[in-house]
Scaffold this active site. Structure first.
Site, PDB file in Angstrom:
ATOM      1  N   GLY A   1     -20.843 -51.028  42.952  1.00  0.00           N
ATOM      2  CA  GLY A   1     -20.025 -51.663  44.753  1.00  0.00           C
ATOM      3  C   GLY A   1     -19.342 -50.966  45.267  1.00  0.00           C
TER       4      GLY A   1
ATOM      5  CG  HIS B   1     -20.801 -26.313  44.444  1.00  0.00           C
ATOM      6  ND1 HIS B   1     -20.192 -27.350  45.213  1.00  0.00           N
ATOM      7  CD2 HIS B   1     -19.873 -25.496  45.213  1.00  0.00           C
ATOM      8  CE1 HIS B   1     -19.406 -27.136  45.707  1.00  0.00           C
ATOM      9  NE2 HIS B   1     -19.422 -26.084  46.341  1.00  0.00           N
TER      10      HIS B   1
ATOM     11  CG  LEU C   1     -21.275 -43.465  42.674  1.00  0.00           C
ATOM     12  CD1 LEU C   1     -21.370 -42.180  43.996  1.00  0.00           C
ATOM     13  CD2 LEU C   1     -20.276 -43.539  42.368  1.00  0.00           C
TER      14      LEU C   1
END
Lengths: 608, 400
Positions: free
Chosen positions: A297, A273, A293
């Site tokens: 949480g 990508h 992340l």
């Protein structure tokens, strides 16, 4: 419920064959979920005004093709979304047109290789207009049980296996086409499946990001958790983490990030990508994204393999807390099936079809044509020649070298007889009139008949009749006189006993020099003896000679004129090329070549 | 992204009105005398000779020579051209440029960000910039907008440029952004930007990353792109890039020396997860590769051939998620053909093959792979019911 795409989404697809393929896939999905086809029209200027047929169940739905998106939305006011399959150099213009159209609220760009600057400009434009610009390089958007925009979800069987015919509880956002299917599959195996899955595309700056869709998922009561698939590079995942950590969210967030391998790889390496590339100062690593992340949480398993169990755990907890009520399993047998194509049905032995035509001479379904079973290249390799191909296709027999030599000589001797014979003359007249090769040669061919060339078949037919009936030459001539007329193959306008035809002499002497039985030729020569005794132009002519020899070689009488047609084609083509090369003029017959035997000019009487 | 080497990078700067030193790029020593004849500056100025290659830390490797006269430059070119810089990589181009005597060094760069561009400037430059990163001033420029002169001016003042230099820096920065915007760049960096004896700003170096996807609208991009990771591409990598540029779909391949696990995964997303899984299990990857978008089977076969030829590999991972439209049977036909040839050449002795895949024609594709076992391949084949990267766990079991 779902986000971005639902049962009311109506799509115009911009682009050619890839867009048509997507429409077919979308038709399969609509059939599966028993909703009307959600593709309404195409925009593809080269085909504007035509229609495209999209299979839907066992029917074909005809969709119009327009030149511009404005024409499409004017004709179909229900259109509210577009998918862009236009090539990278024209995709931006297509998206700009779509964004400028007041009726289109969602533009999803499937095209790959769109310049980064263009994607940013389109994102800015969409934002200004309060619209959604998804992609570029998006695999599509799929809302389970509602709508599929693009080929996301793959083949029909996968749609069924991944239970995409009805909504589940998990939202999916990915950068990768292949992984979007994988995640939907995992959600159906470890939990109750998905609500909406969105491919945002793997480019560096996709038009919409994780946060755009997380906000929408948060507002969608059916979605209980969202799975995001991230990768190193950029900061979309960090933004998602910041969004998730900013306040208490209704949805659970599960993430998986790729790119840890980068710690072991050369810096600056290119991945699949465009966006998957660490920043120039080490920004956007998989580790920093994962940490962000987790800190916010979200659930981030250590490996991709641990994703399924993590989803399962979230699902079970939500079932226990009654946030999710388990969906009873659908009866797979009751789901619509994709009708089989005729090809597939034949292959699986489900149907027996009465063929329309039958062939016994050739088959080109393999890697090369086979003539009466013999592969063409093998014939070449083993030294066979054009006469053998004629033998196989006209008589289904593999000739000997000797027989092939006879055929070759027949063709050589008949290839051309000058410009004055009717076939060549007509070809020449047609060439002068500017008619193209195929038509001019065909015009010449139409001259072949009982008086020109076409006697070969008839001669063969009657010589064969005589032999079959065991007639003597005299009895044969009596029979012909009484019942048929002049003997085909006997007689010539200019040749005679005194002025013999060298072609006939050549053929006869060659064939007689071979150790083969020639009953028909012998018979024809006996007939000639009798007829020339009566009149010296009643010789066995070239047509008759060829006919007798070919019947001796075992050729069916209906094939015999074919030798003349084949041979003369060579000559007629030559005449056409010759005239063309000379730039020959239109031919008009001179008056003095016509006998105007018409009444003298006279008064036209009044109409009674 | 696509990296452009210094010479063509500077030519782009020049095109947009920024001053750069005179320079020539040579691929053979034969060109030197003719170029010296044609370019008066080569005879009249002091010269700098650098290896014109995508090689990291050229200075350390002795691939940069400064303050040379013509004879000294010729000797430097002689020494550098064809020099082996390790891992079988040799210097194939050198750049000879005019040495610009200067009093001060500055820093100027533009970087692509989501909203547009981040223009960076600092009144320090050269190697000092790394340790003084906090001195860099940032000017955000929205996509589709020109750089704002007042914003540039404020940043230049804040960066500590002297009063008479501010308008010059602003003008140079404006041109750099224009170059960035018009040339579809993703990153442009000048370090150092210097003040020459005449008091004019000159870009002494150019780091240029362009958007390769925009190539279609830049007919004047007559240069080839260089690798971005500190070494030139290998011939096998170039061969696959060449195929990639002319097929539908994509095939990608980068070699990583010293690995024991070769990767032949499908999909730009899944391929990185496979690489991660190998590294996470303590394996060493021998390459990065990827095929996707339903490429023709011969392209996949060519990729397979390169992968089977990687030295010292013990296993090959043919991984992949559930494809949307890549025909599993057809692409596997290419892989199988590559495997057969490699085996005939003795390349797959003692190499295990692990397969996991789903998608159109998955049953037929996987069955064809499975049948390779009958031909004596050491192969394990799994379908969609085995989680994506579990084959890596199986393959590396017994390790670590």
């Amino acid at each position: 419920m779902s986000i971005v795409a639902n049962a009311d989404t109506r799509v115009v697809i911009m682009g050619g064959p890839a867009g048509v393929n997507a429409a077919r896939r979308m038709g399969e999905f609509c059939h599966l979920v028993k909703k009307p086809l959600n593709v309404v029209a195409f925009v593809f200027p080269p085909d504007a005004g035509k229609t495209v047929e999209v299979p839907y169940g066992s029917q074909l739905i005809s969709l119009p093709v327009y030149r511009t998106v404005a024409e499409a939305t004017a004709a179909h006011p229900e259109i509210n979304a577009t998918l862009i399959y236009v090539g990278a150099d024209r995709a931006t213009k297509a998206a700009q047109d779509a964004l400028a159209d007041p009726k289109i609220m969602l533009v999803s760009m499937i095209t790959e290789g769109v310049p980064e600057k263009d994607a940013k400009l389109l994102a800015k434009e969409a934002k200004k207009r309060g619209k959604t610009f998804n992609g570029p390089s998006s695999i599509g958007i799929l809302s389970a049980g509602e709508a599929r925009l693009g080929v996301i979800g793959g083949e029909f069987n996968n749609l069924v296996l991944s239970k995409l015919y009805r909504p589940g509880s998990f939202g999916v956002i990915t950068k990768s086409g292949g992984l979007s299917n994988e995640i939907m599959w995992i959600c159906s195996q470890f939990a109750d499946g998905v609500t909406t899955a969105i491919g945002i595309g793997g480019d560096a700056y996709p038009g919409t990001d994780f946060v755009s869709y997380l906000e929408m998922f948060e507002q969608d009561p059916q979605t209980k958790a969202v799975v995001i698939v991230g990768e190193m590079g950029g900061n979309l995942e960090e933004q998602a983490a910041a969004w998730y950590g900013a306040k208490k969210r209704r949805i659970k967030l599960i993430g998986v990030i790729s790119g840890f391998c980068q710690e072991h790889l050369p810096k600056g390496m290119k991945f699949g990508h465009a966006g998957a590339k660490e920043g120039l100062r080490g920004e956007g690593s998989a580790r920093s994204k994962t940490d962000a992340l987790r800190k916010a949480g979200a659930i981030v398993p250590d490996t991709f393999g641990a994703l399924g169990p993590a989803i399962e755990k979230v699902y079970r907890e939500m079932v226990e807390s009654k946030a999710i009520s388990p969906i009873p399993e659908a009866d797979a047998a009751a789901l619509p099936k994709l009708p089989k194509s005729v090809d597939q049905a034949i292959k699986s032995g489900d149907v027996m079809i009465e063929p329309l035509i039958k062939t016994t001479i050739s088959d080109d379904r393999g890697d090369e044509p086979c003539y009466d079973g013999y592969p063409a290249s093998e014939l070449i390799k083993k030294g066979y020649q054009i006469p053998h191909v004629i033998g196989l296709l006209w008589n289904k027999k593999l000739m000997s070298a000797q027989e092939a030599e006879i055929i070759k000589r027949i063709i050589m001797l008949s290839a051309d007889h000058g410009p004055c014979v009717s076939g060549a003359l007509v070809t020449i007249i047609a060439a002068g009139a500017g008619i193209n090769m195929a038509q001019a040669v065909a015009a010449g061919m139409m001259m072949i008949g009982p008086r020109f060339g076409g006697a070969v078949t008839d001669a063969g037919k009657w010589f064969k009749y005589a032999i079959d009936q065991k007639l003597t030459p005299e009895a044969f001539l009596d029979y012909m006189k009484a019942n048929v007329g002049p003997v085909p193959g006997i007689g010539h306008r200019v040749k005679s006993v005194k002025n013999p035809d060298k072609r006939v002499a050549e053929l006869v002497s060659y064939v007689k020099s071979l150790a083969i039985a020639t009953p028909h030729l012998d018979f024809a020569l006996q007939v000639e003896k009798i007829t020339t005794a009566k009149k010296d132009t009643l010789i066995l002519n070239v047509d008759g000679t060829i006919a007798a020899i070919l019947v001796d070689l075992g050729y069916p009488v209906e094939s015999l004129n074919g030798f003349f047609i084949l041979a003369r084609t060579i000559g007629f083509i030559g005449h056409w090329i010759d005239q063309k090369r000379q730039g020959s003029r239109l031919i008009r017959l001179f008056d003095y070549l016509v006998n105007y035997a018409t009444p003298k000019r006279r008064e036209v009487p009044p109409l009674g | 992204m696509a990296k452009v080497l210094e010479g063509p990078g500077m030519d782009l700067f020049k095109k947009w009105g920024m001053a750069v030193p005179n320079h020539v790029v040579l691929t053979s020593l034969d060109q030197f005398d003719a170029l010296a004849q044609a370019n008066a500056w080569m005879r009249e100025s002091k010269l700098v000779v650098k290896a014109h290659e995508a090689i990291g830390s050229r200075m350390k490797l002795g691939l940069v020579k400064v303050d040379l006269d013509l004879a000294g430059a010729k000797k430097a070119v002689t020494d550098m051209l064809g020099k082996d810089v390790g891992s079988g990589l040799t210097v194939s181009q050198v750049i000879v440029s005019e040495m610009v005597p200067h009093s001060a060094e500055y820093y100027l760069a533009v970087k692509s960000v989501r909203e547009g561009a981040d223009l960076m400037m600092a009144s320090v430059g050269g190697i000092e910039i790394e340790s003084q990163w906090d001195k860099v001033q940032h000017v955000p420029i929205e996509v589709g907008e020109p750089a704002s002169a007042p914003a540039l001016e404020a940043a230049a003042k804040k960066a500590g440029f002297s009063k008479d230099l501010v308008p010059k820096v602003v003008e140079f920065a404006r041109k750099l952004h224009q170059c960035y915007d018009q040339e579809d760049a993703q990153y442009l960096e000048i370090n150092p930007l210097v003040l020459d004896k005449q008091g004019e700003l000159v870009a002494l170096d150019a780091v240029t990353l362009l958007d390769g996807d925009a190539r279609f609208r830049h007919p004047d991009w007559n240069f080839t792109f260089a690798s971005e990771f500190g070494r030139p591409y290998t011939s096998d990598e170039r061969a696959i890039m060449e195929i990639d540029s002319r097929v539908k779909g994509s095939v990608k391949f980068i070699e990583i020396p010293g690995g024991d696990t070769a990767l032949l995964p499908a999909g730009g997303g899944a391929s990185v997860f496979y690489s991660d899984a190998v590294v996470a299990r303590g394996g060493k990857i021998a390459n990065y590769a990827e095929y996707s978008g339903d490429p023709p089977d011969w392209a996949v076969e060519a990729l397979t051939d390169k992968i089977c030829s990687l030295p010292g590999i013990k296993r090959i991972i043919v991984g992949g998620a559930i494809a949307n439209f890549t025909d599993v049977k057809k692409t596997f036909t290419g892989i199988i053909a590559g495997f057969r040839r490699a085996k005939a050449d003795g390349k797959l002795d003692n190499v295990q093959i692990w397969v996991r895949r789903g998608g159109p024609k998955e049953a037929e594709g996987l069955a064809a792979m499975r049948a390779l076992a009958d031909e004596g391949f050491n192969i394990q084949v799994y379908d969609r019911y085995t989680p994506l990267t579990d084959i890596v766990d199986f393959a590396l079991k017994g390790k670590s």
